[in-house]
Design a protein around this motif. Structure first.
Motif, short mmCIF file in Angstrom:
data_model
loop_
_atom_site.label_atom_id
_atom_site.label_comp_id
_atom_site.label_asym_id
_atom_site.label_seq_id
_atom_site.Cartn_x
_atom_site.Cartn_y
_atom_site.Cartn_z
N ALA A 224 0.84 -1.21 0.00
CA ALA A 224 0.00 0.00 0.00
C ALA A 224 0.86 1.25 0.00
CB ALA A 224 -0.93 -0.01 1.21
N ARG A 225 1.91 1.25 0.81
CA ARG A 225 2.80 2.42 0.86
C ARG A 225 3.53 2.59 -0.47
NH1 ARG A 225 5.00 5.79 4.55
NH2 ARG A 225 3.95 4.74 6.28
N ARG A 226 3.96 1.50 -1.10
CA ARG A 226 4.65 1.61 -2.38
C ARG A 226 3.70 2.13 -3.46
NH1 ARG A 226 10.07 1.54 -1.83
NH2 ARG A 226 10.50 0.45 -3.77
N MET A 227 2.43 1.74 -3.41
CA MET A 227 1.45 2.27 -4.36
C MET A 227 1.32 3.78 -4.19
SD MET A 227 -1.46 -0.71 -4.06
CE MET A 227 -2.67 0.17 -5.06
N PHE A 228 1.27 4.23 -2.95
CA PHE A 228 1.20 5.66 -2.69
C PHE A 228 2.43 6.38 -3.25
CE2 PHE A 228 3.00 8.88 0.20
CZ PHE A 228 2.10 9.92 -0.02
N GLU A 229 3.61 5.83 -2.99
CA GLU A 229 4.84 6.48 -3.44
C GLU A 229 4.93 6.50 -4.96
OE1 GLU A 229 7.79 4.26 -1.38
OE2 GLU A 229 7.48 5.32 0.53
N LEU A 230 4.40 5.46 -5.61
CA LEU A 230 4.36 5.45 -7.08
C LEU A 230 3.43 6.55 -7.58
CD1 LEU A 230 5.13 4.14 -9.78
CD2 LEU A 230 3.20 2.56 -9.47
N LYS A 231 2.26 6.70 -6.97
CA LYS A 231 1.34 7.76 -7.37
C LYS A 231 1.95 9.14 -7.13
CE LYS A 231 -3.07 7.08 -6.40
NZ LYS A 231 -3.73 6.62 -7.63
N ARG A 232 2.67 9.28 -6.02
CA ARG A 232 3.28 10.57 -5.74
C ARG A 232 4.38 10.90 -6.76
NH1 ARG A 232 5.75 11.49 0.16
NH2 ARG A 232 7.14 9.85 -0.60
N SER A 233 5.12 9.87 -7.21
CA SER A 233 6.16 10.13 -8.22
C SER A 233 5.55 10.57 -9.54
CB SER A 233 7.01 8.86 -8.43
OG SER A 233 6.28 7.86 -9.12
N ARG A 234 4.26 10.23 -9.77
CA ARG A 234 3.56 10.68 -10.99
C ARG A 234 2.74 11.94 -10.73
NH1 ARG A 234 3.42 6.21 -14.52
NH2 ARG A 234 5.32 5.04 -14.11
N GLN A 236 0.25 12.44 -8.76
CA GLN A 236 -1.18 12.17 -8.69
C GLN A 236 -1.75 12.38 -7.30
OE1 GLN A 236 -1.19 8.18 -10.29
NE2 GLN A 236 -1.64 8.91 -12.34
N VAL A 237 -0.90 12.50 -6.30
CA VAL A 237 -1.34 12.82 -4.95
C VAL A 237 -0.45 13.92 -4.40
CG1 VAL A 237 -2.33 10.55 -4.41
CG2 VAL A 237 0.09 10.97 -3.99
N GLU A 238 -1.05 14.80 -3.62
CA GLU A 238 -0.30 15.88 -2.99
C GLU A 238 -0.23 15.72 -1.47
OE1 GLU A 238 -1.91 19.60 -4.18
OE2 GLU A 238 -1.88 19.13 -6.33
N GLY A 239 -1.14 14.87 -0.93
CA GLY A 239 -1.19 14.69 0.51
C GLY A 239 -0.29 13.57 0.99
N VAL A 284 -3.46 9.26 0.54
CA VAL A 284 -3.95 7.88 0.58
C VAL A 284 -4.16 7.48 2.03
CG1 VAL A 284 -3.33 5.46 0.17
CG2 VAL A 284 -2.89 7.17 -1.60
N LEU A 285 -5.32 6.89 2.31
CA LEU A 285 -5.64 6.36 3.64
C LEU A 285 -5.61 4.85 3.57
CD1 LEU A 285 -6.68 6.77 6.58
CD2 LEU A 285 -9.00 6.63 5.63
N PHE A 323 -9.69 11.69 -0.41
CA PHE A 323 -8.58 10.76 -0.26
C PHE A 323 -8.89 9.49 -1.05
CE2 PHE A 323 -11.65 10.03 3.07
CZ PHE A 323 -11.85 8.65 3.02
N GLN A 324 -7.84 8.73 -1.33
CA GLN A 324 -8.04 7.40 -1.90
C GLN A 324 -7.89 6.37 -0.79
OE1 GLN A 324 -5.39 6.08 -5.01
NE2 GLN A 324 -6.62 4.26 -5.47
#
Length: 532
Positions: A224-234, A236-239, A284-285, A323-324
């Motif tokens: 789950a954390r890696r998914m968040f970090e992947l989205k942040r690298s693109r 797609q998330v600011e939080g 991401v929550l 949030f996602q």
């Protein structure tokens, strides 16, 4: 406060050309960016070939004349062949990955009017894949050429849901994302690799809830954390990534922790509390063990997921949070729904993307690469390299992949096992003796509570290591029973009579003691050794 506007574009060696006074009589796309009366461009990242540096400097001066507040950064980007797609894409890709984007305070327009057609296509792909988190900017000359007329411009927002045919990932970016989700471990299990392939696509394309199911220690929280970090690298998330184990939430504290509360909402609520859902705004929550939530909290969560709004405890005013949700559980929520412990409507909402992570015992091919990665990490943290001897590694893997290795704690068990051996390794070498000791420790760890008799625990110490390692589970269970009877009997003959109490009546020559002695000798055991 409004965001600053940043334009990223190539210098047009033809469209932007002109060094003499006559240049002001023609339309120049890059200069026009500073001439729109209703639009302020705060900064321009001007990509140019080094051989056009003089033209680039002239454009900086001209833009300063028409728009003094616009900052122009010259970015040299030399490619030997600007019409070579691979070379151009690689250059732009490398620049975008190194650039410090700040979507929270800046909006990005990718100028696709200038540059070769190949450069324009590459710029399009950078925006489409979210490596550049912005929209496309197309400028056009005025219908009738007039000095000082900047013409017009159009912003193109790439909505990927409408352009599925264009939503293609390049192999390099795709492979990097898969490697990232797997933490750099070259996993070999086909089922797991196929699962990660799909999760990678979902992570970068969807904001819908994701449900991760699997046994404790299978890696749900880490993934789950890696998914968040992947989205942040693109971009797609600011939080933030906000994680909570729902099994730790009880009573009023459950709703308060998740949804917040107003001062005085219940005994002990001495001040307002925002709650984790609001902390996860634009992030991401991750709700681990979501099946442990009470039915009231489940109802509140459903509203928050569907409407992005909810009531904090003790408040009559709704608050919002976008949030996602990623949920984790080691339970079969379908059974919980059938038994009334989990809301059917919430399960339907979080079950759009549902994935079951296999335990380590179902991924025995991946034990070796994960073991190697854990050893490398230990070496980096401890400041000393640790390796197996060839014989020790073979022996450990033979046990680790066998049916005897339960891996009930999954990757947590593997991490602990590797850490123990690496810590005790003298001279940075894990020996067969260390492996033998670790295997005994793991056998004890996985022995079911209440079933670990003295005979069972002692059997592995009675046998030579190579004999023990070669035992099938059938032979081991049988031998454990024989040893137990021997220890309960006063003599070898008595043990033989008890063990062969049926078959002895069918033989003319009865020598139970000799028959038992020969059976024990097959495993290198003697009556004296067992009795000791």
């Amino acid at each position: 406060m409004s965001k600053k506007t940043v334009v990223i574009g190539f210098l047009g060696s033809q469209l932007d050309s002109g060094m003499g006074a006559g240049r002001w009589s023609k339309w120049r796309p890059t200069v026009s960016l500073g001439q729109y009366e209703d639009t302020v461009v705060d900064r321009i990242e001007l990509l140019h070939d080094k051989k056009h540096v003089e033209l680039a400097r002239q454009l900086v001066n001209d833009l300063a004349n028409v728009s003094p507040d616009t900052v122009v950064n010259l970015v040299p980007m030399t490619v030997s062949n600007p019409w070579d797609f691979g070379e151009m894409y690689a250059a732009l890709y490398d620049w975008a990955r190194a650039y410090r984007f700040d979507p929270a305070h800046e909006q990005y327009w990718a100028h696709i009017t200038t540059g070769t057609h190949v450069a324009q296509i590459c710029m399009f792909l950078m925006v489409e894949s979210r490596f550049i988190p912005g929209v496309l900017l197309q400028t056009s000359p005025p219908r009738k050429q007039r000095p000082g007329d900047p013409g017009s411009y159009t912003l193109i927002d790439l909505d990927l849901s409408r352009y599925d045919v264009l939503a293609q990932r390049f192999s390099q970016a795709h492979d990097e994302a898969l490697d990232f989700l797997k933490s750099g471990v070259a996993t070999r299990n086909k089922r797991f690799n196929a699962l990660i392939e799909e999760i990678e696509r979902v992570a970068v394309r969807s904001q819908a809830p994701v449900l991760l199911t699997g046994p404790t220690g299978a890696g749900k929280s880490h993934l789950a954390r890696r998914m968040f970090e992947l989205k942040r690298s693109r971009h797609q998330v600011e939080g933030d990534f906000v994680e909570v184990n729902c099994a730790t939430l009880r009573g009023d504290s459950a709703a308060s922790t998740l949804f917040g509360h107003k001062k005085g909402a219940f005994t002990g609520a001495a001040a307002d509390r925002a709650g984790l859902l609001r902390t996860a705004h634009q992030g991401v929550l991750f709700l681990d063990e979501i099946g442990e939530l009470g039915l009231d909290e489940q109802a509140m969560l459903l509203k928050a997921v569907e409407e992005k709004r909810f009531f904090p405890m003790g408040s009559d005013r709704e608050v919002s949070s976008d949030f996602q949700l990623i949920a984790g559980t080691n339970r079969d929520l379908r059974l919980d729904v059938a038994q009334g412990r989990f809301r059917e409507d919430l399960f339907a909402r979080i079950n759009l993307w549902a994935y079951t992570l296999p335990g380590l015992a179902q991924r025995t091919e991946d034990i070796e690469p994960n073991m190697d990665q854990l050893l490398a990490r230990f070496g980096a943290e401890a400041g000393r390299a640790v390796r197996f001897s060839a014989e020790a590694k073979t022996k450990y893997l033979q046990f680790a992949r066998s049916a005897e290795a339960l891996w009930s704690g999954n990757f947590r068990d593997l991490l602990s096992s590797v850490t123990r051996m690496a810590t005790l390794a003298d001279g940075g070498r894990i020996s067969t003796a260390l492996v033998d000791a670790e295997i005994q420790r793991l056998r004890w760890l996985w022995q079911p509570a209440g079933e670990a008799t003295a005979d069972t625990l002692a059997l592995s110490t009675l046998l030579a290591p190579d004999v023990w390692d070669g035992l099938d589970l059938f032979d081991r269970v049988q031998l454990e029973a024989v040893v137990r009877v021997c220890r309960e009997s006063g003599t070898l003959s008595e043990a033989g009579r008890r063990l062969f109490d049926r078959s002895r009546t069918q033989r003319t020559v009865v020598n139970d003691a000799d028959r038992l002695r020969k059976y024990l000798m097959k495993f290198g055991l003697s009556w004296a050794a067992i009795r000791e």
